[in-house]
Design a protein around this motif. Structure first.
Motif, PDB file in Angstrom:
ATOM      1  N   CYS A 152       0.898 -17.980 -79.220  1.00  0.00           N
ATOM      2  CA  CYS A 152       1.854 -17.552 -80.232  1.00  0.00           C
ATOM      3  C   CYS A 152       3.095 -16.904 -79.624  1.00  0.00           C
ATOM      4  N   LYS A 153       3.279 -17.080 -78.359  1.00  0.00           N
ATOM      5  CA  LYS A 153       4.368 -16.392 -77.680  1.00  0.00           C
ATOM      6  C   LYS A 153       5.726 -16.748 -78.272  1.00  0.00           C
ATOM      7  N   ASN A 154       5.920 -17.995 -78.672  1.00  0.00           N
ATOM      8  CA  ASN A 154       7.216 -18.428 -79.171  1.00  0.00           C
ATOM      9  C   ASN A 154       7.387 -18.253 -80.661  1.00  0.00           C
ATOM     10  N   MET A 155       6.408 -17.637 -81.331  1.00  0.00           N
ATOM     11  CA  MET A 155       6.490 -17.538 -82.787  1.00  0.00           C
ATOM     12  C   MET A 155       7.675 -16.701 -83.224  1.00  0.00           C
ATOM     13  N   ASP A 156       7.702 -15.441 -82.828  1.00  0.00           N
ATOM     14  CA  ASP A 156       8.783 -14.554 -83.207  1.00  0.00           C
ATOM     15  C   ASP A 156       9.602 -14.116 -82.014  1.00  0.00           C
ATOM     16  N   ILE A 180      14.365 -19.715 -81.184  1.00  0.00           N
ATOM     17  CA  ILE A 180      13.025 -19.714 -81.767  1.00  0.00           C
ATOM     18  C   ILE A 180      12.406 -21.109 -81.775  1.00  0.00           C
ATOM     19  N   VAL A 181      13.127 -22.069 -82.318  1.00  0.00           N
ATOM     20  CA  VAL A 181      12.568 -23.417 -82.477  1.00  0.00           C
ATOM     21  C   VAL A 181      12.629 -24.195 -81.171  1.00  0.00           C
ATOM     22  N   ARG A 182      13.791 -24.216 -80.556  1.00  0.00           N
ATOM     23  CA  ARG A 182      13.946 -24.970 -79.311  1.00  0.00           C
ATOM     24  C   ARG A 182      13.409 -24.220 -78.102  1.00  0.00           C
ATOM     25  N   GLY A 183      13.379 -22.898 -78.192  1.00  0.00           N
ATOM     26  CA  GLY A 183      12.901 -22.110 -77.056  1.00  0.00           C
ATOM     27  C   GLY A 183      13.804 -22.215 -75.852  1.00  0.00           C
ATOM     28  N   SER A 184      15.058 -22.566 -76.079  1.00  0.00           N
ATOM     29  CA  SER A 184      15.998 -22.746 -74.974  1.00  0.00           C
ATOM     30  C   SER A 184      16.571 -21.405 -74.551  1.00  0.00           C
ATOM     31  N   ASN A 214       5.723 -20.801 -89.351  1.00  0.00           N
ATOM     32  CA  ASN A 214       4.489 -21.104 -90.094  1.00  0.00           C
ATOM     33  C   ASN A 214       3.498 -21.873 -89.232  1.00  0.00           C
ATOM     34  N   ARG A 215       3.997 -22.809 -88.428  1.00  0.00           N
ATOM     35  CA  ARG A 215       3.101 -23.541 -87.522  1.00  0.00           C
ATOM     36  C   ARG A 215       2.492 -22.601 -86.493  1.00  0.00           C
ATOM     37  N   ALA A 216       3.300 -21.649 -86.012  1.00  0.00           N
ATOM     38  CA  ALA A 216       2.774 -20.667 -85.055  1.00  0.00           C
ATOM     39  C   ALA A 216       1.731 -19.776 -85.716  1.00  0.00           C
ATOM     40  N   HIS A 217       1.953 -19.393 -86.975  1.00  0.00           N
ATOM     41  CA  HIS A 217       0.961 -18.608 -87.711  1.00  0.00           C
ATOM     42  C   HIS A 217      -0.342 -19.373 -87.853  1.00  0.00           C
ATOM     43  N   ALA A 218      -0.243 -20.675 -88.139  1.00  0.00           N
ATOM     44  CA  ALA A 218      -1.444 -21.491 -88.287  1.00  0.00           C
ATOM     45  C   ALA A 218      -2.204 -21.576 -86.969  1.00  0.00           C
ATOM     46  N   ILE A 239      13.479 -23.006 -88.935  1.00  0.00           N
ATOM     47  CA  ILE A 239      12.945 -21.812 -88.274  1.00  0.00           C
ATOM     48  C   ILE A 239      11.659 -21.361 -88.945  1.00  0.00           C
ATOM     49  N   LYS A 240      11.665 -21.323 -90.276  1.00  0.00           N
ATOM     50  CA  LYS A 240      10.482 -20.870 -91.007  1.00  0.00           C
ATOM     51  C   LYS A 240       9.304 -21.816 -90.804  1.00  0.00           C
ATOM     52  N   LYS A 241       9.575 -23.126 -90.779  1.00  0.00           N
ATOM     53  CA  LYS A 241       8.495 -24.086 -90.525  1.00  0.00           C
ATOM     54  C   LYS A 241       7.887 -23.872 -89.141  1.00  0.00           C
ATOM     55  N   HIS A 242       8.741 -23.590 -88.169  1.00  0.00           N
ATOM     56  CA  HIS A 242       8.242 -23.324 -86.825  1.00  0.00           C
ATOM     57  C   HIS A 242       7.355 -22.084 -86.797  1.00  0.00           C
TER      58      HIS A 242
END
Length: 335
Positions: free
Chosen positions: A317-321, A108-112, A195-199, A190-193
């Motif tokens: 927002c592709k990487n949000m969830d 989720i965060v790194r997108g690796s 939240n940034r995607a939600h914003a 993870i949650k901060k990531h």
């Protein structure tokens, strides 16, 4: 370390409560394993990791049940066997719990991209390290009767071992404390990531006709991210408290409330995971209730929901969830 305290007496009412917790954890872990076996569409990578955690919790519940039922008063062959099984399964449960958090952080965060290599590493560490520690502890005769001061009727590290504190740390406590630190940090990141995607998504919401329908699901998903480390700490902290009290040679270690909380916390992890990822996960819950009520389940509803969800989310927002499709479908968004 001061001399060992007198044995903690385990009352019948305390044993009944802890035995019930073992049974519920066994049933919860079994249900998680059954859902994975019966419904192939739920066999995503996060749920695969959850399966291995459930297997560890299943073995842990069985070994603890036997230990509480026997309420050992000396070191015997079945005490050593039960202590070895509970040590291996309990330590493995810590590793798989951290592995799930690490997997979600990476994807989720790194997108690796993740593949079989990462899963193999998880297997080597989460099964291999506990097995190596347990074999060494048994071979060196460190597993045995512990007077229920750092357990609730079951066997763990032998009180006669001069280096018992070291082996208490190696066979559980150091990994437990590591999980207290690691899980909140990873899930907060993870949650901060998210939240940034939600914003980032907020500026698109006026033009998304069905965006409000998506909000409740993401809200529940965010709550799950908070609850996962919180529930783990609430369950496990009591064993750590009694461990510290034992090191301090405090008679408070024999407090009945602490003993019961310790017993429930160590044995109910499988039940808690079942509540979170079966009963509180919409897709799995719907499947389960359909099977119980002998009603057909609309297998097309899931793909349609995913399709609608894809229409609701713009590319930013592709990487949000969904760093990969395995995460969004069963474990987080499907609540």
């Amino acid at each position: 370390m001061p001399g060992p305290l007198p044995p903690t007496e385990l009352y019948a009412s305390e044993r009944i409560v802890v035995l019930l917790s073992c049974v519920l954890s066994f049933l919860g872990s079994s249900l998680l394993v059954c859902t994975h076996a019966l419904w192939p569409e739920l066999r995503t990578r996060p749920r695969q990791l959850l399966l291995y955690l459930s297997l560890a919790d299943l073995l842990s519940a069985l070994s603890y049940f036997y230990g509480v039922l026997q309420d050992f008063d000396r070191t015997s062959w079945d005490c050593v066997l039960q202590g070895a099984l509970s040590t291996f399964s309990n330590t493995s449960s810590f590793f798989w719990t951290m592995a799930i958090a690490l997997y979600l952080y990476i994807t989720i965060v790194r997108g690796s991209p993740t593949g079989t290599g990462l899963l193999c590493c998880f297997h080597v560490v989460s099964w291999g390290v506990p097995l190596g520690i347990t074999v060494a502890a048994v071979a060196l005769k460190k597993i045995g009767y512990d007077a229920s001061n750092v357990s609730v009727g079951w066997c763990w590290v032998n009180l006669d071992a001069e280096d018992r504190v070291l082996w208490m740390l190696l066979t559980g406590k150091v990994w437990e404390i590591l999980a207290y630190v690691t899980l909140p940090v990873l899930y907060i990141l993870i949650k901060k990531h998210i939240n940034r995607a939600h914003a980032a998504l907020s500026e698109y919401r006026p033009i998304l006709s069905r965006a409000p329908a998506f909000q409740p699901r993401t809200s529940i998903a965010d709550k799950k991210l908070i609850l996962i480390p919180v529930i783990f700490i609430i369950l496990r902290i009591w064993s750590t408290v009694r461990f510290i009290l034992t090191l301090c040679n405090s008679p408070a270690v024999q407090n009945s409330v602490l003993v019961v909380l310790h017993g429930i916390g160590n044995t109910f992890q499988g039940g808690a995971n079942c509540i979170m990822f079966v009963l509180c996960t919409r897709v799995v819950r719907a499947r389960l209730f359909s099977s119980i009520c002998c009603r057909p389940y609309d297998s097309l509803s899931w793909p349609l929901q995913r399709s609608n969800s894809n229409q609701q989310h713009p590319e930013p927002c592709k990487n949000m969830d969904a760093p990969d499709s395995e995460w969004t479908r069963p474990l987080l968004s499907s609540t």
